[in-house]
Design a protein around this motif. Structure first.
Motif, PDB file in Angstrom:
ATOM      1  N   ILE A   7       0.860  -1.184   0.000  1.00 10.37           N
ATOM      2  CA  ILE A   7       0.000   0.000   0.000  1.00 10.37           C
ATOM      3  C   ILE A   7       0.897   1.235   0.000  1.00 10.37           C
ATOM      4  O   ILE A   7       1.820   1.330   0.812  1.00 10.37           O
ATOM      5  CB  ILE A   7      -0.948  -0.029   1.213  1.00 10.37           C
ATOM      6  CG1 ILE A   7      -1.914  -1.193   1.033  1.00 10.37           C
ATOM      7  CG2 ILE A   7      -1.711   1.303   1.355  1.00 10.37           C
ATOM      8  CD1 ILE A   7      -2.635  -1.618   2.252  1.00 10.37           C
ATOM      9  N   GLU A  50      -5.871   5.390  -0.228  1.00 13.90           N
ATOM     10  CA  GLU A  50      -5.145   4.441   0.632  1.00 13.90           C
ATOM     11  C   GLU A  50      -5.740   4.358   2.041  1.00 13.90           C
ATOM     12  O   GLU A  50      -5.232   3.620   2.888  1.00 13.90           O
ATOM     13  CB  GLU A  50      -3.662   4.841   0.689  1.00 13.90           C
ATOM     14  CG  GLU A  50      -2.956   4.580  -0.637  1.00 13.90           C
ATOM     15  CD  GLU A  50      -1.693   5.412  -0.855  1.00 13.90           C
ATOM     16  OE1 GLU A  50      -1.127   5.924   0.125  1.00 13.90           O
ATOM     17  OE2 GLU A  50      -1.270   5.550  -2.028  1.00 13.90           O
ATOM     18  N   ILE A  70       2.402  -1.996   4.674  1.00 11.65           N
ATOM     19  CA  ILE A  70       1.940  -0.610   4.568  1.00 11.65           C
ATOM     20  C   ILE A  70       3.153   0.314   4.515  1.00 11.65           C
ATOM     21  O   ILE A  70       3.951   0.355   5.447  1.00 11.65           O
ATOM     22  CB  ILE A  70       0.986  -0.252   5.730  1.00 11.65           C
ATOM     23  CG1 ILE A  70      -0.318  -1.059   5.590  1.00 11.65           C
ATOM     24  CG2 ILE A  70       0.583   1.228   5.682  1.00 11.65           C
ATOM     25  CD1 ILE A  70      -0.374  -2.321   6.266  1.00 11.65           C
ATOM     26  N   CYS A  91      -0.916  -8.008   8.572  1.00 10.29           N
ATOM     27  CA  CYS A  91      -0.262  -6.780   8.114  1.00 10.29           C
ATOM     28  C   CYS A  91       1.138  -6.634   8.682  1.00 10.29           C
ATOM     29  O   CYS A  91       1.408  -7.046   9.809  1.00 10.29           O
ATOM     30  CB  CYS A  91      -1.035  -5.552   8.611  1.00 10.29           C
ATOM     31  SG  CYS A  91      -2.608  -5.348   7.823  1.00 10.29           S
TER      32      CYS A  91
END
Ligand code: AMP
Ligand code: GLY
Length: 439
Positions: A7, A50, A70, A91
């Motif tokens: 991302i 985002e 991220i 994540c």
């Protein structure tokens, strides 16, 4: 095959994506703005906000994503990791409570004070004019820095002597922040040399990477306005000539204590990348700031040197078992950012950038796309930094030469700092440090 989502849309994400692909990942990219480098590396991309977590979760489910990395701070500080994990997606990045280390300078200073972390500096939070005069009297106006609490893209901090030149200047900036309802810190000004220590964190373990020094000012010789960073270098021994191994261990120790303090204070484990910006001063190491992510440009200095596999490292972060040492090649790196003419004040946007791909390949330099867009195969500038050009070699001189040769293969209404990574600038830093330490 591991399906990994990245991302973000900058050069930092481009190099993260490249390193994940090198580690065997099948890459998917979710970005608010199309990065041509990520587009070329990815199986599939989506251009969308985002911070639209629902869309991101849907994209992950559609593409059977194993985990998400991220890149930037903006989604982290509003809880992307909490949202994605709730949606069943693992994540690499801190949850909202832990991301406060970057999102709130007040949280960080209070935490460091409460847990007696050595590299903290004196500071006080204000949201009105009350008490400011007294604090200025106590500390001395010349020894102060004004820091807005939240994210400012590296452009909100004003330092006496650099951006503020009188008590009136300082008060005027404080009033501007008060009028905009911003909380801010008045903080003790540190004098010394800065370095960046980027780490991998699994909740408990904090593992470092080569030190990097960034160049915040827009123009050569550290003149001009602050920017997101105009370039950066790292040395083949992973230190800086003015920073010792003991300094690094001390900085790492404070980062470990900070991670433990985050857990004690919020109940949340910090997982992801943690960027520590420190300054070595006559009074020891001082923590300037934490970022809850890799630096940009600093990610470009360390990730290409990684000997291990970033996909494996990401799994270890997620699973909380990052116990293996992480190794990096003993090479020097120099990264130079090309920015549109006029950046950061009045950047020339929509100007074509021509990359001579054959020539740059032959120069040995690598390049990463930042804030540029591609239309019908052509690259154009926006209002921010355009491309990062990286040289890697056995010595700083050679890395600098490669980066500079690489820069010459890119044409357009752009500028860069020729002095980043040069011996002359390095010697200036060494002399500065020596004069502070009375060597
Ligand atoms: P930050 O946004 O916190 O990275 O701050 C931007 C820049 O301001 C840093 O890279 C430093 O050069 C400078 N700065 C921030 N805090 C201090 C401080 N306490 N003393 C001296 N310079 C500082
Ligand atoms: N280069 C500074 C930052 O990434 O915040």
């Amino acid at each position: 095959m591991v399906n990994v989502l990245i991302i973000g849309h900058g050069a930092r994400e481009h190099v993260l994506g490249e390193t994940l692909v090198k580690g065997g990942a099948k890459l998917y990219s979710f970005m608010s703005f199309k990065n041509a480098g990520l587009e070329d590396l990815s199986e599939k991309i989506k251009i969308h906000s985002e911070t639209d977590f629902k869309e991101i979760i849907d994209f992950c489910k559609e593409n059977i994503i194993d985990f998400a990395v991220i890149g930037p701070e903006a989604p982290l500080v509003v809880g992307i990791v909490d949202a994605l994990e709730k949606g069943g997606i693992s994540c690499v990045g801190p949850k909202i409570e832990a991301a406060q280390l970057e999102g709130s300078k007040v949280f960080t200073r209070n935490l460091l004070e409460k847990y007696n972390i050595k590299s903290n500096v004196k500071s006080k939070v204000f949201n009105s004019i009350n008490g400011i005069e007294n604090y200025i009297k106590d500390i001395g106006v010349k020894n102060l820095v004004v820091k807005p609490e939240g994210l400012t893209g590296g452009k909100g901090v004003k330092v006496f002597g650099d951006h503020l030149f009188s008590k009136e200047d300082l008060l005027e900036y404080c009033l501007e922040l008060i009028n905009n309802n911003n909380r801010f810190l008045l903080e003790e000004k540190c004098i010394g040399e800065e370095f960046t220590l980027q780490t991998f964190v699994d909740g408990k373990n904090v593992i470092g990477s080569p030190l990097v020094q960034d160049h915040k000012r827009a123009y050569e010789d550290d003149k001009g306005p602050n920017t997101g960073g105009m370039g950066s270098y790292s040395m083949e021994d992973h230190l800086m000539p003015f920073i010792t191994q003991e300094d690094v261990l001390e900085a790492l120790e404070d980062m470990k204590k900070t991670i433990a303090a985050v857990k004690a204070e919020t109940g949340v484990e910090y997982k992801g990348f943690l960027y520590g910006q420190f300054m070595k001063t006559a009074g020891g190491l001082k923590l300037i700031e934490f970022n809850s992510r890799f630096g940009d440009p600093e990610a470009m200095n360390v990730l290409p040197l990684l000997k291990g596999n970033l996909v494996d490292i990401c799994w270890a972060i997620i699973e909380g078992n990052l116990t293996q040492n992480i190794e990096f090649e003993n090479k020097a790196t120099v990264c130079k950012y090309l920015a549109p003419e006029g950046y950061p004040v009045n950047p020339k946007r929509d100007e074509q950038v021509i990359v001579n791909q054959e020539k740059i390949k032959n120069s040995g330099a690598r390049y990463y796309y930042a804030s540029v867009y591609r239309e019908e195969g052509k690259i154009f500038t926006t209002s921010s930094r355009a491309m990062g050009v990286l040289g890697i070699a056995d010595s700083l001189e050679e890395a600098e030469r490669i980066a500079e040769t690489g820069v010459q293969c890119i044409d357009g209404k752009l500028f860069h700092r020729k002095d980043v990574g040069t011996r002359k600038l390095l010697q200036k830093r060494i002399n500065h440090m020596n004069s502070l330490l009375n060597k």
